[in-house]
Design an enzyme around this catalytic site. Structure first.
Site, PDB file in Angstrom:
ATOM      1  N   GLY A   1       0.780  -1.239   0.000  1.00 48.86           N
ATOM      2  CA  GLY A   1       0.000   0.000   0.000  1.00 48.86           C
ATOM      3  C   GLY A   1       0.809   1.284   0.000  1.00 48.86           C
TER       4      GLY A   1
ATOM      5  N   ASP B   1       0.848   3.564   3.983  1.00 46.51           N
ATOM      6  CA  ASP B   1      -0.324   4.166   3.365  1.00 46.51           C
ATOM      7  C   ASP B   1      -1.310   4.649   4.423  1.00 46.51           C
ATOM      8  OD1 ASP B   1      -0.884   1.548   4.165  1.00 46.51           O
ATOM      9  OD2 ASP B   1      -1.959   0.988   2.345  1.00 46.51           O
TER      10      ASP B   1
ATOM     11  N   ASP C   1      -4.458   2.152  10.794  1.00 46.43           N
ATOM     12  CA  ASP C   1      -5.862   1.865  11.081  1.00 46.43           C
ATOM     13  C   ASP C   1      -5.942   1.398  12.538  1.00 46.43           C
ATOM     14  OD1 ASP C   1      -8.581   1.398  10.349  1.00 46.43           O
ATOM     15  OD2 ASP C   1      -8.137  -0.668   9.844  1.00 46.43           O
TER      16      ASP C   1
ATOM     17  N   PHE D   1     -14.003   2.953   4.495  1.00 49.96           N
ATOM     18  CA  PHE D   1     -13.037   2.183   3.738  1.00 49.96           C
ATOM     19  C   PHE D   1     -12.673   2.933   2.464  1.00 49.96           C
ATOM     20  CE2 PHE D   1     -10.786  -1.100   1.602  1.00 49.96           C
ATOM     21  CZ  PHE D   1     -10.099  -1.682   2.654  1.00 49.96           C
ATOM     22  N   VAL D   2     -11.377   3.166   2.287  1.00 47.60           N
ATOM     23  CA  VAL D   2     -10.910   3.976   1.153  1.00 47.60           C
ATOM     24  C   VAL D   2     -10.039   3.158   0.205  1.00 47.60           C
ATOM     25  CG1 VAL D   2     -11.066   6.190   2.362  1.00 47.60           C
ATOM     26  CG2 VAL D   2      -8.952   4.855   2.534  1.00 47.60           C
TER      27      VAL D   2
ATOM     28  N   ARG E   1      -5.182   0.338  -7.008  1.00 53.52           N
ATOM     29  CA  ARG E   1      -4.073   1.042  -6.339  1.00 53.52           C
ATOM     30  C   ARG E   1      -3.540   2.192  -7.182  1.00 53.52           C
ATOM     31  NH1 ARG E   1      -2.111  -2.156  -2.011  1.00 53.52           N
ATOM     32  NH2 ARG E   1      -2.330  -4.392  -2.297  1.00 53.52           N
TER      33      ARG E   1
HETATM   34  P1  IMP Z   1      -3.647  -1.690  10.828  1.00 53.66           P
HETATM   35  O1  IMP Z   1      -2.706  -2.789  11.214  1.00 53.66           O
HETATM   36  O2  IMP Z   1      -5.042  -1.987  11.275  1.00 53.66           O
HETATM   37  O3  IMP Z   1      -3.198  -0.322  11.262  1.00 53.66           O
HETATM   38  O4  IMP Z   1      -3.796  -1.744   9.274  1.00 53.66           O
HETATM   39  C1  IMP Z   1      -3.042  -1.133   8.380  1.00 53.66           C
HETATM   40  C2  IMP Z   1      -3.252  -1.782   7.018  1.00 53.66           C
HETATM   41  O5  IMP Z   1      -4.617  -2.158   6.762  1.00 53.66           O
HETATM   42  C3  IMP Z   1      -2.908  -0.780   5.979  1.00 53.66           C
HETATM   43  O6  IMP Z   1      -1.535  -0.785   5.699  1.00 53.66           O
HETATM   44  C4  IMP Z   1      -3.775  -1.217   4.815  1.00 53.66           C
HETATM   45  O7  IMP Z   1      -3.097  -2.186   4.063  1.00 53.66           O
HETATM   46  C5  IMP Z   1      -4.993  -1.839   5.448  1.00 53.66           C
HETATM   47  N1  IMP Z   1      -6.120  -0.889   5.482  1.00 53.66           N
HETATM   48  C6  IMP Z   1      -6.702  -0.339   6.563  1.00 53.66           C
HETATM   49  N2  IMP Z   1      -7.711   0.474   6.244  1.00 53.66           N
HETATM   50  C7  IMP Z   1      -7.784   0.465   4.897  1.00 53.66           C
HETATM   51  C8  IMP Z   1      -8.637   1.132   3.933  1.00 53.66           C
HETATM   52  O8  IMP Z   1      -9.541   1.920   4.247  1.00 53.66           O
HETATM   53  N3  IMP Z   1      -8.377   0.853   2.627  1.00 53.66           N
HETATM   54  C9  IMP Z   1      -7.402  -0.006   2.219  1.00 53.66           C
HETATM   55  N4  IMP Z   1      -6.582  -0.634   3.074  1.00 53.66           N
HETATM   56  C10 IMP Z   1      -6.767  -0.414   4.402  1.00 53.66           C
HETATM   57 MG    MG Z   2      -0.561  -1.352   4.073  1.00 51.08          MG
END
Ligand code: IMP
Ligand code: MG
Length: 185
Positions: free
Chosen positions: A46, A103, A106, A155-156, A168
């Site tokens: 990402g 990217d 979350d 969700f984006v 992407r």
């Molecule tokens: P985290 O471990 O929950 O912080 O997730 C981070 C990863 O989840 C990011 O690097 C993305 O690959 C994926 N992700 C989280 N939210 C989104 C979204 O809204 N769109 C696309 N990918 C997302």
């Molecule tokens: Mg990612």
């Protein structure tokens, strides 16, 4: 695959706004790392579009490396659950000024895992630069040193972020209308 226009809820951040902010982030980085060498680590996949734009505005000497992580336990879309390394770095980061380029943060689980893992290799410094931050969804508290945009819990896709590995390449960040998007397969 569907044309994204079929399930586009809104363009959240347009191309011009993205580019302007990416340039500002690079300028901040240039100031903070003046006189130092920098190692940018892109978390695949990402982070690539953001990385490639960001690095072209960075003027301090820099090296580049990549790593990839896989997360389990979550639904198809949003992340969460446990994280493991799927591609390690080629570079020895000991005594280096390391900046992680992501990217989106979350839940925070991915960055938390990566930070803990990289810290054991004793970089001189270890910071986080993320284009997007969904603070509302945080499960694990993580430091974010450079943040492009705080975004709501939607969700984006686009600008590196995927929907089932597609889209992407779009030059903007868009919100998906979950009722109109059909998962492939
Ligand atoms: P985290 O471990 O929950 O912080 O997730 C981070 C990863 O989840 C990011 O690097 C993305 O690959 C994926 N992700 C989280 N939210 C989104 C979204 O809204 N769109 C696309 N990918 C997302
Ligand atoms: Mg990612």
């Amino acid at each position: 695959m569907q044309d994204y226009k079929e399930f586009l809820a809104e363009v959240l951040i347009d191309e011009k706004t993205l580019q302007k902010r990416v340039k500002e982030l690079a300028q901040e980085i240039n100031r903070d790392y003046a006189g130092k060498d920098l190692l940018l680590i892109c978390i695949l996949r990402g982070g690539i579009v953001f990385l490639v734009d960001l690095m072209r505005y960075i003027t301090v000497p820099l090296q580049l490396d990549f790593m990839a992580v896989t997360s389990y336990g979550a639904g198809i879309r949003q992340s969460g659950g446990s994280v493991r390394l799927s591609l390690d770095l080629k570079t020895d980061i000991r005594h280096k000024e390391v900046l992680l380029v992501e990217d989106i943060v979350d839940s925070g689980n991915t960055i938390a895992y990566v930070l803990e893992f990289l810290q054991t290799r004793q970089p001189r410094s270890l910071k986080v630069c993320t284009l997007l931050d969904k603070e509302e969804r945080r499960e694990t508290s993580v430091p974010v040193h450079y943040r492009g945009f705080s975004i709501p819990n939607k969700f984006v896709f686009g600008y590196g972020l995927d929907l089932d590995e597609y889209y992407r390449n779009l030059p903007f960040i868009a919100v998906v209308d979950q009722n109109k998007y059909h998962q492939p397969g």
